[in-house]
Enzyme design. Structure first.
Site, PDB file in Angstrom:
ATOM      1  N   HIS A 130       0.831  -1.200   0.000  1.00  0.00           N
ATOM      2  CA  HIS A 130       0.000   0.000   0.000  1.00  0.00           C
ATOM      3  C   HIS A 130       0.870   1.256   0.000  1.00  0.00           C
ATOM      4  CE1 HIS A 130      -3.288   2.522   2.210  1.00  0.00           C
ATOM      5  NE2 HIS A 130      -3.264   2.776   0.919  1.00  0.00           N
ATOM      6  N   GLU A 177       2.225   1.947  -3.416  1.00  0.00           N
ATOM      7  CA  GLU A 177       1.173   2.569  -4.229  1.00  0.00           C
ATOM      8  C   GLU A 177       1.169   4.085  -4.042  1.00  0.00           C
ATOM      9  OE1 GLU A 177      -3.101   3.911  -3.444  1.00  0.00           O
ATOM     10  OE2 GLU A 177      -2.991   1.758  -3.042  1.00  0.00           O
ATOM     11  N   HIS A 178       1.410   4.543  -2.816  1.00  0.00           N
ATOM     12  CA  HIS A 178       1.418   5.976  -2.531  1.00  0.00           C
ATOM     13  C   HIS A 178       2.685   6.656  -3.049  1.00  0.00           C
ATOM     14  CE1 HIS A 178      -1.923   6.931   0.461  1.00  0.00           C
ATOM     15  NE2 HIS A 178      -2.151   5.673   0.101  1.00  0.00           N
ATOM     16  N   GLU A 180      -4.647   8.222   7.146  1.00  0.00           N
ATOM     17  CA  GLU A 180      -5.628   7.360   6.487  1.00  0.00           C
ATOM     18  C   GLU A 180      -5.981   6.178   7.384  1.00  0.00           C
ATOM     19  OE1 GLU A 180      -5.932   4.588   2.474  1.00  0.00           O
ATOM     20  OE2 GLU A 180      -4.535   6.277   2.518  1.00  0.00           O
TER      21      GLU A 180
END
Length: 824
Positions: free
Chosen positions: A56, A59-60, A137
């Site tokens: 994840h 991905e950022h 998040e």
């Protein structure tokens, strides 16, 4: 059920493989926009165990600059400046990156997308800042009911299944200070982000030869790489628990029936679409109508939170009526699924469903096409239904928080308890397959003589292929002096659901809702069908089923309860229109025929038709002219009591004098400020990951919006950050050269021209202009003003923005800054 549908068929895609191993799918679609999507065959199940959430995180961080495009020139600011869409998502075995832009700018978007995947900078300081975004998040997701429900379902699987591992990532799991973190990050990227492990999809109006050349030229920059073997997944059964209860913030009562799929769970997304169509159908004899008649649930949603390597988890989420018998609901659902298995091959219904899905595929936007699942097959649906049985079921109930967390699953603390199996309950549903959709069968469309619309009608788009067949209808009713009856909009929504559902399947998009203190009906699609649907809806509005009408006050209360669980920034956005308009007076609920007739007698309507639309029914109420809104002056601060500890702020600067020249300046300011706002508040100040910025319209009100939610600072700190950002942009505008200005103007002009040739955008803008009291053709005059705009005009309008002569501010939790005044 014989079908007379002539559903349009989307052209078939072209598949190819480049010499470096990149799989490519090309689809030519007419239109003004284009989409690009890349799926990397690596996700959270492929990350190293030492750094949960690394997939994840990658991905950022790939968005934070690449070899050929530094951070300020990367994909996100590029797409935002064009008014397009861009996002990414990480799943168990895949990571998707996707965007949609004006077709002329596809090459620029694709160059940035592939460059950031092939050669990201992966700089340590930028990564540290982005980790704080991931932490924000994670905190927000720890309060999100859907995330918590998925974590609870993961816990219920067989112990040791990787779905229950922590994959979201936060400051604790992504230990950037350890010596081997960045080597692990770069190794994961190098071993997974290569051509053999990716598939590129392009959906655009350009000729296929041109798309092929573009994909080959830009796709060749991806390294070839080697495909790595995937780990073998442990079984999902036997379950740790089959019945559980989860405490969630806000205490929203829901029931999730989740089915564990193993061994033959292929093409799940495609098969799921067929079930979604059946559930969306509100006809008598279907699941939705039956459960509603038993006062068990108000809404049903299907999702596939997990699918990998033949395994899957299918979730059916039910919004419960207070006091609903969950055991009875479960029994009815299982009985309905058994009925569907026995009804295979669903004669007539199957052919109609495929026609509906083909029509949807032709009409949907390029981005949705690039990400869409393939059409279902009968074999795939049968295979899925065979596994939707009681022995594969996890039943999850949600309720108010029960106390402190009892377990941790997927990295989230959960207040979870096991439940005993309830006594056996017998189902009583008399199931039937849905009847033929009347809007899909021309012989069923009434040939009655129709009257012209009793309000203005604008011509459709000239010169656009197929646009002469399109139509749109906009109606709204203002309540009389008594005010809006409590729950009326929600009761009428329930009554209209079967008609609107059938209309959507036929390609007519419609909605009916409370909006700006009015009841608003919107329909867009084939002009002849819009008129037919409108006639049926107008009849139903005046003579709804009284049981549906009686549900209105409860449904309104349930919606308010559900909204209480939304993120604070979303709550502020939902609340903004109510503060822009005069407060709505609430009247007692209308629950009978006489009370409803009295409401319609006193109501006043306004409307607009676009295209060759005619209506087969009289409009209830009296015609009234549209009143041009008068924007409030001064700075107005409103504080909302919202749950949660994170500060959130929304600032809306209304455009007081929407002349073509001023609107052109403000729209251009929105294009300038949006990417810079995200870069400053999210990337540099790390205030949070939930932000919004740009030129927006809320009914008749248009202006510039700034919104941010942060776990790191106070509301006053957010005000200072936004004010500081606006002040900093003065220097940026002073340095704005003629070449850069003309580039921004060209991009905005393309956006507006794209909207002008899209019938739905054109029709909606006509209605918004009418609500704002603007003359026909206003959007064209804005484009003309844009062409002659000078830098000095832009700086003058920005100075008005900085001065804050007029602004509506909404915030949660804290007292306003002393410089803001709350009206008495």
């Amino acid at each position: 059920m014989s079908s007379s549908i002539n559903a349009p068929r989307a052209p078939s895609p072209v598949d190819l493989r480049l010499p470096n191993g990149l799989r490519v799918r090309l689809l030519r679609r007419p239109g003004a926009t284009a989409a690009a999507a890349v799926e990397v065959s690596a996700g959270s199940h492929d990350e190293p165990a030492e750094y949960p959430g690394l997939a994840h995180f990658v991905e950022h961080v790939v968005f934070l600059g690449s070899r050929d495009f530094p951070p300020g020139e990367g994909l996100i600011p590029f797409v935002q400046g064009l008014g397009g869409r861009v996002n990414a998502s990480t799943r168990a075995r895949s990571t998707r990156f996707f965007c949609e832009v004006p077709a002329q700018r596809l090459e620029g978007a694709l160059a940035r997308l592939l460059d950031m995947l092939a050669t990201p900078l992966l700089e340590s300081e930028a990564a540290r800042r982005e980790r704080e975004v991931l932490e924000a998040e994670y905190r927000a997701r720890a309060q999100d009911p859907q995330t918590l429900c998925e974590a609870a379902l993961a816990w219920a699987l067989a112990p040791g299944h990787p779905l229950a591992d922590f994959h979201a990532g936060n400051a604790g799991s992504l230990r950037l200070d350890t010596d081997d973190f960045f080597p692990a990050l770069r190794h994961f990227h190098r071993s997974q982000y290569h051509a053999r492990n990716m598939r590129l999809s392009l959906v655009a109006p350009q000729p296929l030869d041109e798309l092929r050349e573009l994909a080959q030229r830009l796709g060749s920059q991806l390294p070839k790489g080697e495909t790595l073997p995937k780990s073998v997944l442990p079984p999902m059964q036997p379950l740790r628990a089959g019945r559980i209860r989860l405490g969630v913030p806000g205490g929203r009562e829901r029931l999730l029936l989740a089915f564990v799929l193993e061994g033959k769970a292929q093409d799940l997304s495609a098969a799921l679409v067929f079930l979604e169509l059946l559930i969306a159908n509100g006809s008598t004899g279907g699941l939705h109508a039956w459960l509603a008649s038993l006062a068990l649930c108000d809404a049903i949603r299907l999702s596939l939170p997990y699918a990998d390597g033949g395994q899957g988890l299918l979730s059916m989420a039910f919004d419960l009526v207070v006091g609903a018998d969950c055991a009875r609901l479960e029994a009815e659902v299982l009985d309905w699924l058994a009925f569907l298995r026995a009804a295979s091959p669903w004669p007539g219904l199957w052919e109609e469903s495929l026609g509906i899905l083909r029509r949807k595929a032709v009409l949907q936007a390029p981005l949705e096409t690039a990400l869409a699942a393939p059409l279902p097959t009968k074999a795939g649906v049968r295979t899925l239904l065979e596994q939707l049985r009681p022995e594969r079921l996890i039943r999850l109930e949600t309720c108010d928080l029960l106390g402190p967390p009892t377990v941790i699953s997927a990295g989230f603390p959960l207040c979870l308890e096991r439940l005993e199996a309830p006594p056996a309950t017998k189902a009583a549903g008399e199931w039937r397959l849905p009847p033929a959709n009347p809007y899909l069968h021309p012989t069923r469309v009434s040939s009655a003589i129709v009257s012209p619309l009793p309000f203005p009608r604008l011509p459709g788009l000239a010169g656009l292929a197929g646009a002469h067949e399109d139509g749109a209808l906009f109606l709204r009713w203002l309540p009389g002096r008594g005010g809006m009856p409590r729950g009326l909009a929600h009761g009428l929504q329930r009554a209209l659901r079967p008609v609107l559902g059938a209309a959507v399947q036929a390609g007519v998009n419609g909605s009916f809702q409370a909006e700006h203190g009015c009841l608003a009906l919107t329909l867009q699609g084939n002009a002849a069908l819009v008129g037919k649907v409108a006639g049926d809806l107008l009849h139903c509005l005046q003579a709804p089923a009284l049981p549906d009408l009686a549900q209105g006050p409860r449904l309104q209360q349930e919606e308010q309860r559900r909204a209480a669980g939304e993120l604070p920034i979303r709550r502020l956005l939902q609340s903004l229109p109510g503060f822009l308009d005069a407060p709505m007076q609430v009247a007692p609920a209308v629950l009978d025929t006489a009370g409803l007739a009295q409401f319609w007698l006193q109501a006043c309507w306004q409307g607009l038709g676009v295209g060759e639309v005619a209506v087969e029914a009289e409009l209830p109420g009296l015609s009234t002219p549209i009143q041009v809104p008068v924007e409030k002056g001064g700075r107005v601060w409103q504080r909302l009591a919202l749950p949660g500890s994170e500060a959130s702020l929304l600032l809306f600067y209304p455009l007081h004098h929407p002349s073509a020249e001023d609107e052109a300046c403000w729209r251009l300011l929105g294009c300038c400020l949006e990417p810079a706002f995200h870069q400053r508040l999210r990337g540099e100040l790390q205030l949070g990951y939930a932000l919004a910025c740009g030129f927006r319209q809320f009914g008749p009100h248009r202006g510039l919006l700034f919104a941010v939610q942060s776990p790191r600072t106070s509301v006053a700190g957010l005000v200072d950050a936004v004010d500081g950002f606006l002040a900093r942009q003065q220097d940026t505008l002073l340095r704005l050269g003629e070449g850069r200005l003309q580039g921004l103007i060209s991009d905005l002009d393309q956006q507006m021209r794209q909207q002008a040739v899209s019938f739905s955008e054109y029709a909606r803008q006509c209605w918004w202009d009418r609500l704002a009291g603007l003359p026909q053709g206003h959007a064209g005059r804005v484009r003309d003003a844009l062409a002659t705009l000078h830098p000095a005009q832009l700086r003058d309008q920005h100075q008005c923005l900085v001065a804050g002569l007029s602004c509506l501010a909404l915030a949660n939790a804290e007292a306003p800054s002393p410089s803001w005044q709350t009206p008495a």
